[in-house]
Every structure is written in structure tokens, then in C-alpha cells.
Design a protein around this motif. Structure first.
Motif, PDB file in Angstrom:
ATOM      1  N   MET A   1       0.783  -1.226   0.060  1.00 38.62           N
ATOM      2  CA  MET A   1      -0.006   0.032  -0.082  1.00 38.62           C
ATOM      3  C   MET A   1       0.803   1.265  -0.112  1.00 38.62           C
ATOM      4  O   MET A   1       0.698   2.037   0.722  1.00 38.62           O
ATOM      5  N   LYS A   2       1.918   1.258  -0.934  1.00 40.07           N
ATOM      6  CA  LYS A   2       2.793   2.267  -1.131  1.00 40.07           C
ATOM      7  C   LYS A   2       1.967   3.729  -1.053  1.00 40.07           C
ATOM      8  O   LYS A   2       2.431   4.712  -0.450  1.00 40.07           O
ATOM      9  N   LEU A   3       1.059   3.862  -2.006  1.00 43.98           N
ATOM     10  CA  LEU A   3       0.455   5.125  -2.466  1.00 43.98           C
ATOM     11  C   LEU A   3      -0.314   5.760  -1.090  1.00 43.98           C
ATOM     12  O   LEU A   3       0.037   6.802  -0.724  1.00 43.98           O
ATOM     13  N   LEU A   4      -1.021   4.729  -0.556  1.00 41.83           N
ATOM     14  CA  LEU A   4      -1.807   5.204   0.379  1.00 41.83           C
ATOM     15  C   LEU A   4      -0.809   5.904   1.707  1.00 41.83           C
ATOM     16  O   LEU A   4      -0.874   6.877   2.486  1.00 41.83           O
ATOM     17  N   LYS A   5       0.246   4.864   2.049  1.00 40.63           N
ATOM     18  CA  LYS A   5       1.115   5.189   3.149  1.00 40.63           C
ATOM     19  C   LYS A   5       1.886   6.360   2.786  1.00 40.63           C
ATOM     20  O   LYS A   5       1.856   7.424   3.801  1.00 40.63           O
ATOM     21  N   ALA A   6       2.172   6.702   1.766  1.00 41.65           N
ATOM     22  CA  ALA A   6       2.761   7.950   1.095  1.00 41.65           C
ATOM     23  C   ALA A   6       2.125   9.017   1.623  1.00 41.65           C
ATOM     24  O   ALA A   6       2.443  10.195   2.039  1.00 41.65           O
ATOM     25  N   LYS A   7       0.595   9.055   1.174  1.00 41.31           N
ATOM     26  CA  LYS A   7      -0.139  10.127   1.272  1.00 41.31           C
ATOM     27  C   LYS A   7      -0.399  10.426   3.046  1.00 41.31           C
ATOM     28  O   LYS A   7      -0.510  11.647   3.322  1.00 41.31           O
ATOM     29  N   ILE A   8      -0.581   9.439   3.691  1.00 37.61           N
ATOM     30  CA  ILE A   8      -0.804   9.281   5.020  1.00 37.61           C
ATOM     31  C   ILE A   8       0.418  10.234   5.773  1.00 37.61           C
ATOM     32  O   ILE A   8       0.432  10.955   6.475  1.00 37.61           O
ATOM     33  N   GLU A   9       1.623   9.825   5.187  1.00 34.62           N
ATOM     34  CA  GLU A   9       2.823  10.037   5.778  1.00 34.62           C
ATOM     35  C   GLU A   9       3.038  11.516   5.724  1.00 34.62           C
ATOM     36  O   GLU A   9       3.181  12.510   6.585  1.00 34.62           O
ATOM     37  N   GLN A  10       2.504  12.125   4.425  1.00 34.27           N
ATOM     38  CA  GLN A  10       2.338  13.387   4.059  1.00 34.27           C
ATOM     39  C   GLN A  10       1.696  14.308   4.894  1.00 34.27           C
ATOM     40  O   GLN A  10       2.002  15.297   5.509  1.00 34.27           O
ATOM     41  N   ARG A  11       0.328  13.952   5.080  1.00 34.91           N
ATOM     42  CA  ARG A  11      -0.773  14.461   6.084  1.00 34.91           C
ATOM     43  C   ARG A  11      -0.063  14.636   7.338  1.00 34.91           C
ATOM     44  O   ARG A  11      -0.375  15.471   7.964  1.00 34.91           O
ATOM     45  N   ILE A  12       0.387  13.410   7.997  1.00 34.36           N
ATOM     46  CA  ILE A  12       0.654  13.195   9.332  1.00 34.36           C
ATOM     47  C   ILE A  12       1.918  14.618   9.396  1.00 34.36           C
ATOM     48  O   ILE A  12       2.110  15.112  10.309  1.00 34.36           O
ATOM     49  N   SER A  13       3.070  14.496   8.510  1.00 28.84           N
ATOM     50  CA  SER A  13       3.945  15.205   8.729  1.00 28.84           C
ATOM     51  C   SER A  13       3.397  16.695   8.649  1.00 28.84           C
ATOM     52  O   SER A  13       3.912  17.626   9.552  1.00 28.84           O
ATOM     53  N   SER A  14       2.465  17.210   7.733  1.00 29.82           N
ATOM     54  CA  SER A  14       2.149  18.526   7.846  1.00 29.82           C
ATOM     55  C   SER A  14       1.253  18.880   9.118  1.00 29.82           C
ATOM     56  O   SER A  14       1.350  19.902   9.677  1.00 29.82           O
ATOM     57  N   LEU A  15       0.275  18.012   9.497  1.00 31.63           N
ATOM     58  CA  LEU A  15      -0.310  18.333  10.733  1.00 31.63           C
ATOM     59  C   LEU A  15       0.510  18.416  12.130  1.00 31.63           C
ATOM     60  O   LEU A  15       0.443  19.166  12.845  1.00 31.63           O
ATOM     61  N   CYS A  16       1.542  17.409  12.094  1.00 32.55           N
ATOM     62  CA  CYS A  16       2.705  17.777  13.167  1.00 32.55           C
ATOM     63  C   CYS A  16       3.425  18.883  13.041  1.00 32.55           C
ATOM     64  O   CYS A  16       3.489  19.463  14.360  1.00 32.55           O
ATOM     65  N   GLN A  17       3.579  19.311  11.976  1.00 36.54           N
ATOM     66  CA  GLN A  17       4.203  20.859  11.900  1.00 36.54           C
ATOM     67  C   GLN A  17       3.224  21.794  12.450  1.00 36.54           C
ATOM     68  O   GLN A  17       3.946  22.557  13.266  1.00 36.54           O
ATOM     69  N   GLU A  18       2.252  21.781  11.932  1.00 34.20           N
ATOM     70  CA  GLU A  18       1.073  22.589  12.421  1.00 34.20           C
ATOM     71  C   GLU A  18       1.090  22.614  14.325  1.00 34.20           C
ATOM     72  O   GLU A  18       1.259  23.597  14.662  1.00 34.20           O
ATOM     73  N   ILE A  19       0.843  21.303  14.710  1.00 33.36           N
ATOM     74  CA  ILE A  19       0.804  21.181  16.030  1.00 33.36           C
ATOM     75  C   ILE A  19       1.912  21.837  16.789  1.00 33.36           C
ATOM     76  O   ILE A  19       1.950  22.518  17.798  1.00 33.36           O
ATOM     77  N   THR A  20       3.300  21.351  16.256  1.00 32.97           N
ATOM     78  CA  THR A  20       4.391  21.924  17.052  1.00 32.97           C
ATOM     79  C   THR A  20       4.424  23.296  17.114  1.00 32.97           C
ATOM     80  O   THR A  20       4.854  23.956  18.130  1.00 32.97           O
ATOM     81  N   GLU A  21       4.035  24.114  15.879  1.00 31.94           N
ATOM     82  CA  GLU A  21       4.129  25.336  15.884  1.00 31.94           C
ATOM     83  C   GLU A  21       3.188  25.937  16.994  1.00 31.94           C
ATOM     84  O   GLU A  21       3.360  26.827  17.764  1.00 31.94           O
ATOM     85  N   ILE A  22       1.899  25.425  16.927  1.00 30.02           N
ATOM     86  CA  ILE A  22       0.816  26.114  17.691  1.00 30.02           C
ATOM     87  C   ILE A  22       1.253  25.729  19.416  1.00 30.02           C
ATOM     88  O   ILE A  22       1.165  26.943  20.079  1.00 30.02           O
ATOM     89  N   TYR A  23       1.816  24.622  19.540  1.00 29.66           N
ATOM     90  CA  TYR A  23       2.124  24.067  20.844  1.00 29.66           C
ATOM     91  C   TYR A  23       3.529  25.081  21.563  1.00 29.66           C
ATOM     92  O   TYR A  23       3.250  25.398  22.429  1.00 29.66           O
TER      93      TYR A  23
END
Ligand code: AMX
Length: 427
Positions: A1-23
């Protein structure tokens, strides 16, 4: 499930960045004021968690990554799972990859069938469904990898493995529960190359030559998939998963909450309600007769199933979506006709009841879903919440993959005693 995994990884990375900045800058920023009403009132309306898979607007209902119900009602459950996890609809190539993954993982271990067959025939279908999922817990990849010492940053990948393994087995498990309890118990061939809804109707063996029934199942599985983070079932699944209990434990726990009459079981109760109207007044009950029936139930202290909601303050757009389906395919059904008559009279009665104390007099999704299933020959009402659960597991899975990806901590709010409450108010 390469494609799905890559998209989830992208989303997690961008959400993590947002949360880190807010936090980093706003840890002490208040979001809400917690009042005694919140604490004594089931925490309803209190903003206390982040959920990125979906959002419920009091008036416009469910949104998945910014898409409203009319914008995604024509999609498949697989597309919706992809959307819940990644925030985008899948391309054709991504759809095909997800389909193949689910197809390969769809076999339910034979000991599950032995377990379910050993239960009394009076067992509620939700109990069997939840037990079946719990008993598959030994298949958890997450559990295995955790024991092997996998790094935290990889947890979401093993939750995704568990999610795909679990979702792939739901058509066979749900149809198997139906067959064991209500038919001859013989299970059909699960190997056919079909999508989730198609496989389910094929395995169920009821009305499966009628393509509109499979379309109804597709719509059903799409509309019940997720309803943000605080509803009883999703929240339960999330709390359980926050202890790093794997998705099988979490999904089974969430289903046990869904099985309550104020939550998912309401769809079964709605059909009982419609049946009592038919038995006591007849199939051609007038609007006046139905009004009196509703009023009598309220006066005797009963709730009107399918009406009201903890968050919504308008007709549930999922109800409206099912109405459109019903008008197209089931307009002659006496059950569907009674749903429409109830919709014409009930909100006006509820609005006035007890001086307007009911926050939302409008119908939710459960007011209609069962009548459509009944029309297509699923006449065992007890089974309806299993279908709700089948769909809601898509949301449990997406929410828990995200929670592990964002490394969310164990959930542990603080409780206080009556003594402490008294001290607070007497200050
Ligand atoms: N019939 C009669 N009374 C109702 C009512 C209904 N449909 N909906 C709400 N009320 C009553 C409540 O019981 C409460 O009475 P109380 O103060 O005497 O306890 C009062 O109105 C105020 O409640 P509320 O703030 O409007 O709703 P809530 O957030 O407490 O509860 C819900 C929400 C869904 C539990 C409630 O509306 C209900 O019981 N509805 C019927 C069951 C149902 O359809 N459940 C499915 C919900 C959707 C889902 O999860 N699947």
C-alpha cells in the motif's frame, strides 16, 4: 500500500508541523471555559480534543476534509476511507491499490466462525460482531511490532496494517453474523473480486441481484463512516487506543458504545417505532393519527427515536441524503412513507414539548436508514446497528492512525468529587 502510506505520511508530517508550531507558542491559550454544566452534562459541547478526520457543523452536519455530505454522498466507502486518512480523494491508481490490499486481506479466520456459532441464537448481532472483532485481536500487527520494540514514529504504520486487515474482513464478518443468527449459517464464497459494499451484499445473499440494494449499502457505509471525535463510539475507540491497545480492542470497545439506544441502536428502535404505528393505526395512518401517536409516547416519558442530536441543530444532511435515495427507489414502501409522515409532524411537536427544552427537534440519520434496509428485505431490525458499526469502523481506524501518527498521549481527564464541587461553589 505504497501510495496510501505515502499520502498518510505527508498528511501526518504537515499536521505535526502545525501542532508543533501552535504548541510552541500558545500552550496556555484558552479554547473553552469549563462550567459546572459541562461537567455534570456529559461534557457536551465542551471543546476538548482535536480530530482532523471530520467535523460536525450544528447546521450543515458532517464535513470530511471540508467536503459536505452532498459533495461526497456519491463516493464509495473505500474512497471515503482514503479521504478520512489522507484529506484527499484517491486517484484511480490509488483506488485500485486500496482495492487490491483489501481483497488480499479479506479472509476471516475459521476459529471466528466456530466461536460465533457457539453462542446462543438469542445473542444480539452487535455482540457477535464486536466479539468477532475482539477475537481477531491476535492478528494485530501493531501488538507484535510494539513487543518487538518498534519506534514510536512507526506506530501509525502498524495501525494502518491493522486497519486494512480489519476493514477487509468486515463484509464477511457482518454478513456471517446475519447468516449465523437469521439464516442457515452457511457462508458464501468470500474470494470474489468485489468492492466492500458489493462483497457484503453478495455474502449476505438477500436481494443481491438488485443493483440498487448494493448502491444503498454503498451510501449507507459512506454516510455512517465518521462523526468527528466526541461521539460515544469514536471517543471510546480513541480512549482505548490511546493506551496503545490495538485497533481490534479499540474497534470492539467503540462498537459496544454504538450498541446503546441513545446512539447507534436508535436505528433499530426507529423501526420498532414505525412498526408500532403500523400495528396500532395501520399502514395508511393519517398525519393527525401520527401526531397523536408521537404526543402519547412523549407524554408517557418515552423518547422519539431518530429525533434530536447532541451536536446537530437542523435536519441531519445524512437523513436528507437517504430521503433522496428513498424518493428515487422506495417511494412505494409503507415504511418509507411513514418515515416521511413522521418527518412532517414530529419536529413541530418536539419544538413545543416541555417548553422547548429539546435542543434539536429535527431528525438524525437513524430516523430513516432502517426503513430503507427493511424495504430491501433486511427485516431483522437487530442487525441494523451492525451495518452502522461496519461503516463507523472506517472512522475509528482513520482517527486512530492519525492519533498514532501525531503521537497523541494517553487520554486521562481529571474527575472531581461532590465535596470539591461544593467547595468550588461556596468559595
Ligand atoms: N424525544 C424525547 N425527548 C428528547 C428527544 C427525543 N427525540 N431528544 C431530546 N429529548 C429530551 C432529552 O431526553 C432531555 O430530557 P431530560 O432533560 O428530561 O433528560 C431534553 O430533551 C434535552 O436533551 P437535548 O439537550 O435536546 O439532547 P441531548 O444532547 O441530551 O441528547 C440525544 C441527544 C440524541 C441522546 C437525544 O436527542 C435522544 O435521546 N434522541 C433519541 C435517540 C436517538 O435518536 N439517538 C440517535 C442519535 C444519533 C446517533 O448517535 N446515532
Amino acid at each position: 500500500m505504497k501510495l496510501l502510506k505515502a499520502k498518510i505520511e505527508q498528511r501526518i508530517s504537515s499536521l505535526c508541523q502545525e501542532i508543533t508550531e501552535i504548541y510552541a507558542k500558545h500552550t496556555q491559550q484558552p479554547i473553552d471555559t469549563i462550567t459546572i454544566k459541562h461537567v455534570l452534562g456529559g461534557m457536551r459541547g465542551m471543546k476538548a480534543m482535536v480530530c482532523n478526520t471530520s467535523y460536525v457543523d450544528p447546521y450543515d452536519g458532517l464535513f470530511i476534509s471540508g467536503y459536505s455530505v452532498p459533495q461526497f454522498e456519491d463516493k464509495t466507502p473505500e474512497e471515503i476511507f482514503f479521504l478520512l486518512c489522507t484529506g484527499t480523494f484517491p486517484s484511480l491508481e490509488e483506488q485500485e491499490e486500496l482495492h487490491q490490499e483489501l481483497q488480499q486481506r479479506s479472509e476471516v479466520p475459521s476459529y471466528i466462525w466456530n466461536l460465533l456459532r457457539s453462542m446462543p441464537s438469542t445473542t444480539h448481532p452487535m455482540t457477535l460482531f464486536s466479539m468477532g472483532i475482539l477475537a481477531m485481536e491476535e492478528l494485530s500487527v501493531f501488538k507484535q511490532k510494539y513487543l518487538e520494540g518498534a519506534p514510536k514514529s512507526d506506530y501509525w504504520k502498524y495501525s494502518l496494517e491493522d486497519a486494512l486487515n480489519l476493514i477487509a474482513k468486515l463484509p464477511a464478518l457482518a454478513a456471517g453474523v446475519y447468516k449465523i443468527l437469521f439464516m442457515n449459517g452457511e457462508l458464501a464464497n468470500n474470494k470474489l473480486n468485489l468492492d466492500l459494499a458489493g462483497k457484503f451484499t453478495h455474502l449476505l445473499g438477500v436481494n443481491n441481484k438488485d443493483a440498487s440494494f448494493t448502491n444503498l449499502m454503498r451510501l449507507y457505509l459512506v454516510l455512517h463512516c465518521d462523526h468527528e471525535g466526541g461521539n460515544v463510539s469514536a471517543f471510546t475507540a480513541r480512549v482505548v487506543n490511546s493506551a496503545l491497545s490495538n485497533l481490534y480492542y479499540a474497534a470492539s470497545a467503540g462498537l459496544n458504545g454504538l450498541a446503546g439506544p441513545l446512539h447507534g441502536l436508535a436505528n433499530q428502535t426507529c423501526l420498532h417505532f414505525i412498526n408500532s404505528i403500523h400495528e396500532q393505526i395501520g399502514l395508511d395512518a393519517s398525519l393527525n393519527d401520527i401526531s397523536s401517536f408521537v404526543q402519547t409516547k412523549l407524554d408517557s416519558g418515552q423518547v422519539i427515536p431518530g429525533y434530536g442530536h447532541a451536536v446537530l441543530r437542523e435536519t441531519d444532511p445524512r437523513f436528507t441524503s437517504f430521503m433522496k435515495f428513498g424518493d428515487t427507489y422506495c417511494s412505494d414502501s409503507p415504511y418509507f412513507k411513514t418515515v416521511k409522515k413522521l418527518y412532517a409532524v414530529t419536529p413541530h411537536i418536539l419544538e413545543k414539548f416541555k417548553g422547548g427544552k429539546i435542543s434539536n427537534p429535527w431528525p438524525n440519520v437513524d430516523a430513516i436508514s432502517g426503513s430503507l434496509l427493511y424495504h430491501y428485505g433486511i427485516t431483522h431490525f437487530d442487525f441494523y446497528t451492525v451495518l452502522f458499526g461496519f461503516s463507523r469502523i472506517l472512522g475509528f481506524c482513520a482517527q486512530n492512525i492519525m492519533a498514532r501518527g501525531l503521537n497523541q498521549p494517553i487520554i486521562r481527564p481529571k474527575s472531581i468529587t461532590n465535596e470539591q464541587l461544593k467547595e468550588l461553589v461556596n468559595k
